[in-house]
Design an enzyme around this catalytic site. Structure first.
Site, PDB file in Angstrom:
ATOM      1  N   TRP A   1       0.821  -1.217   0.000  1.00  0.00           N
ATOM      2  CA  TRP A   1       0.000   0.000   0.000  1.00  0.00           C
ATOM      3  C   TRP A   1       0.856   1.268   0.000  1.00  0.00           C
ATOM      4  CZ3 TRP A   1      -1.638  -4.010   3.381  1.00  0.00           C
ATOM      5  CH2 TRP A   1      -2.820  -4.654   3.005  1.00  0.00           C
TER       6      TRP A   1
ATOM      7  N   CYS B   1      -3.204   3.701   3.097  1.00  0.00           N
ATOM      8  CA  CYS B   1      -3.732   2.400   2.720  1.00  0.00           C
ATOM      9  C   CYS B   1      -4.573   2.505   1.473  1.00  0.00           C
ATOM     10  CB  CYS B   1      -4.535   1.786   3.870  1.00  0.00           C
ATOM     11  SG  CYS B   1      -5.225   0.157   3.486  1.00  0.00           S
ATOM     12  N   CYS B   2      -5.854   2.669   1.649  1.00  0.00           N
ATOM     13  CA  CYS B   2      -6.806   2.562   0.548  1.00  0.00           C
ATOM     14  C   CYS B   2      -7.708   3.779   0.459  1.00  0.00           C
ATOM     15  CB  CYS B   2      -7.666   1.326   0.738  1.00  0.00           C
ATOM     16  SG  CYS B   2      -6.743  -0.149   1.205  1.00  0.00           S
TER      17      CYS B   2
ATOM     18  N   GLY C   1      -9.775  -1.483  -2.378  1.00  0.00           N
ATOM     19  CA  GLY C   1      -8.960  -0.365  -1.934  1.00  0.00           C
ATOM     20  C   GLY C   1      -7.510  -0.441  -2.349  1.00  0.00           C
TER      21      GLY C   1
END
Length: 832
Positions: free
Chosen positions: A407, A493-494, A807
């Site tokens: 990520w 992250c997402c 994500g």
């Protein structure tokens, strides 16, 4: 060239504010039915009133209670700020505030770019040769089961490994590796020695007995601290799977260092700024909070000195500010490299670097120091390094977060809150161009901040082209987030928005909502194990009769009271111990000393719960009891409205679940005054959650996967792509401020049969409509199911096949067979 500083900007001022554009008439033909009519009225509204937008191109505003037949909700652009401006900043005032301010430097110096992609350059010969080496190493790693090399003896720190290169004769544009060799992983035992040894065992590598002794007998770890403090309730919830994926066995991640500070100021100035806070701003009252923060700031200063020492092994002096584009990229990358040497958090995101780096490149290009080909080469090599960041993981971790993701989220574009224009630059294009120069890839996790009105059309078209051809990027709603976080925010992250260098997050995985529904039906007993995990909820009046909606909802309210409290309490334990035993000193050194903290909770299975409650309300659902007296299956008679079809009867139920959870979450005590937030996000762990959960009242059977994130359940969104988008867009971002993830797969032909140009234009229209409707996030896949089926059988034919999951993106061949089949089983929209 003079050093670039925030106090004395030397760059040209930003370009003129671009024209504001909406849905053009040329795009209306691709929008079917009601959406086309609304889009037409949107164009007419702009024509008549100039500064007016139809904020709901798909459906009614979230949380306002109107049905899908509501008239268009029209408001001025400025008035949308009333919906998205409430995020509090609870940081204390400083006696003498810091002068570190990257955001101001960008605002005064960046050049907005309104043009198209015609200026871009292809890969240089050096790039091609070096990338060929990397791809060969990646294939070797795949063939060896996911691990090419690992050092089991040296705990990784910022300075524990000597300088490393992919190939010394070629690798001189952007240098630096996590260890001394590419794709060689290292151990990070401060999070937990048991996790390290489990990971080594999974790859048939020996543990180092002395390292094990030191991190068992001498140095306590984060993992040990957490389990020392866990209550029996917390342990039971973790074991049953009603709380899953907790960061108690791995680094929490979701902290974005402002790595731009290394380039703009140099480490010496950053150390001096921290020392000033110790000497002036952190002396008033020596209470527990101040003592803790003083210790942390001292650790931050040491980390910056270590970073300087690490960079020196590569012949670079980062004590001073960067002076050229190449140095700015290298200095910034050293900051990130130090962070991933020190930590193995679940999401080690890069942040927002495009406009910042573009300032340096624009100056170099104007002064004739570099060519466009050389600027692209620097970005290509920078991205190449981000693609090979790796951490040693346990099998359990890989089961939750499939495909070996890191990520390295990098955001592009977005609006500029100062000029009311945009922040698209040529470097945003250059970063997207890496998906052609180096091929499709999951990393970095490229995220376009989409503003329906303010992004220039050429950039929208290019981003859509990249999506159609690579399925490698995701989109998030800058119309909403820009008003809540300003112009200088990033995504961790997402889907988690944070201001660069000012905010951080305590990551909290997610709870299993379908399992909670089964708990309140089974008096708190787990439907799989039979164990008493939750409170002994009152039994239903007649457990053999069809379920009564009001009776179930009454018990669900009580279940939410219990689950939210135990969840937040568990998070408080985890993050207290992470700060104590595995503190991210370098990442936090690249933040303001006082930060705003978010406590990020998550919810899995929203579609399953919404459909289950809808079935109970609108159909006839009769429980099936096993010999333990537990409801383990359900007979359904009649039909019920399913989430994902723009049907307010069930979509309002999904909203109620979210809002009820959030209301309770905001009443809890949260560690370090953090602000609780909620996400509808599962990563690929929707498979694990489903595996641990029994049959549910919507007809889903025991062990079957949940839908990912906020997606409708597989195959139930039968009314087409736009109806599916409309349902997800109703999930209110103000109640799910940690993000509402939607993974959206279209077969290429549904975007147009005449070729790429039509498909990218139609995708732009879909994105404009979705984000004008206050949808938050959209993963876009444009591919055929047959391609994935062939990749299952012939993985070496598809080494770079990239798909968006929940994500983030993965190389499809790196998923397990179970996860691959889950992706293949999802809805592939073949009609709008």
């Amino acid at each position: 060239m003079e050093a670039v500083t925030a106090c004395t900007p030397t760059m040209a001022a930003a370009g003129a504010t671009p024209k504001r554009t909406g849905l053009s008439r040329s795009k209306l033909a691709v929008l079917p039915g009601a959406l086309r009519a609304r889009a037409s009225r949107q164009v007419n509204a702009r024509k008549l009133s100039g500064n007016t937008v139809v904020a709901r191109a798909i459906d009614s505003p979230p949380g306002m209670g109107q049905g899908s037949d509501m008239k268009d909700f029209t408001m001025s652009f400025e008035n949308t700020q009333g919906l998205f401006s409430y995020v509090p900043d609870n940081r204390p005032a400083m006696r003498e505030p810091s002068t570190i301010n990257v955001s101001e430097f960008i605002e005064k110096n960046f050049t907005a770019y309104d043009g198209d992609a015609s200026f871009l350059a292809g890969p240089t010969e050096k790039t091609k040769k070096l990338w060929d080496i990397v791809q060969d190493l990646q294939m070797q790693e795949f063939r060896k089961g996911g691990l090419l090399d690992c050092d089991p003896n040296i705990p990784s720190t910022i300075t524990s490994f000597p300088a490393g290169y992919i190939e010394p004769e070629l690798d001189d544009v952007c240098v630096g590796l996590q260890t001394d060799k590419p794709l060689k992983r290292a151990i990070k035992p401060f999070g937990g020695i048991g996790m390290v040894n489990n990971a080594l065992k999974a790859y048939d590598l020996p543990e180092n007995k002395e390292v094990t002794r030191q991190f068992t007998e001498i140095r306590k770890t984060h993992n040990q601290g957490v389990f020392d403090a866990y209550t029996s309730d917390m342990r039971a919830c973790r074991k049953s799977g009603i709380l899953t994926g907790l960061p108690d066995g791995y680094g929490r991640g979701r902290i974005i260092g402002d790595y731009r500070r290394v380039a703009l100021y140099g480490t010496d100035a950053l150390v001096a700024d921290k020392k000033h806070d110790l000497d002036v701003n952190l002396k008033a009252v020596m209470d527990e909070k101040t003592i803790q923060l003083r210790e942390e700031v001292t650790d931050q200063m040491r980390a910056l000195q270590d970073l300087k020492e690490m960079a020196a092994t590569y012949g670079c002096d980062i004590s001073r500010p960067a002076e050229t584009g190449k140095e700015a990229v290298q200095w910034l990358y050293f900051g990130y490299l130090g962070a991933v040497k020190q930590q193995d958090g679940a999401a080690m995101s890069m942040g927002r670097v495009d406009a910042f780096l573009d300032i340096y490149f624009e100056k170099d290009l104007a002064e004739g120091r570099i060519t466009e080909e050389e600027a692209q080469e620097v970005i290509d090599h920078f991205v190449m390094k981000l693609r090979i960041v790796k951490h040693l993981r346990t099998p359990d971790y890989n089961d939750l977060f499939a495909g070996d993701p890191t990520w390295v989220t990098c955001v592009l574009g977005g609006a500029d809150s100062f000029t009311k224009g945009h922040r698209v630059t040529k470097t945003a294009y250059r970063i997207l161009q890496t998906l052609y120069n180096l091929g499709p890839s999951p990393e970095p996790n490229i995220t376009v901040l989409w503003h329906p009105d303010l992004l220039p059309e050429p950039f929208k078209e290019f981003a859509a082209k990249v999506s159609v051809e690579t399925s490698s990027i995701q989109y998030e709603n800058d119309l909403m987030m820009g008003q809540m976080f300003g112009s200088d925010y990033s995504i961790a992250c997402c889907v988690s928005a944070m201001r660069e260098g000012q905010d951080m997050q305590f990551f909290g995985a997610r709870c299993n909502m379908p399992k909670l529904l089964l708990y309140i039906l089974n008096q708190g007993r787990d439907e799989v194990s039979g164990s008493q995990v939750g409170p002994r909820f009152a039994p239903l009046e007649d457990p053999t009769a069809p379920l009564n909606y009001l009776e179930v909802m009454e018990r669900l309210e009580l279940g939410l009271d219990w689950l939210v409290k135990v969840y937040v309490d568990t998070m408080n334990v985890i993050h207290y111990m992470h700060d104590k035993y595995n503190y991210e000193s370098l990442e936090m050194a690249l933040h303001d000393t006082h930060v705003r903290r978010f406590l990020a909770l998550g919810m899995s299975g929203i579609a399953v719960v919404a459909d289950s409650l809808s079935a109970i309300k609108y159909a006839k659902v009769t429980p099936v009891l096993d010999d333990r007296g537990l409801m383990t299956d359900f007979n359904i008679e009649g039909e019920y409205p399913a989430y994902g079809n723009n049907d307010e009867r069930v979509d309002s139920i999904a909203r109620w679940v979210v809002e009820s959870f959030t209301q309770r979450m905001r009443r809890q005590y949260c560690y370090r005054d953090s602000i609780p937030t909620l996400s509808l996000l599962t990563i690929t762990s929707n498979v694990v959650y489903g595996r641990k959960t029994g049959s549910t009242p919507d007809g889903r059977k025991k062990g079957e996967p949940f839908a990912p994130g906020a997606n409708p359940s597989y195959g139930r969104d039968t009314h087409g792509a736009l109806a599916s988008l409309a349902s997800v867009a109703k999930m209110p971002y103000t109640e799910c401020m940690d993000g509402v993830s939607n993974t959206f797969t279209l077969v290429p032909q549904v975007l147009g049969k005449s070729g790429l140009a039509e498909r990218q234009t139609n995708l732009v229209s879909i994105l404009d409509g979705y984000f004008a409707s206050f949808g938050h996030h959209l993963n876009v896949n444009v591919l055929n199911r047959e391609t994935l089926l062939d990749a299952v059988d012939n993985p070496e034919k598809y080494p770079n096949l990239t798909i968006r999951v929940s994500g983030y993106a993965v190389h499809f061949i790196r998923l397990t067979k179970e996860q691959q089949m889950d992706v293949i089983g999802r809805t592939f929209h073949g009609m709008m």
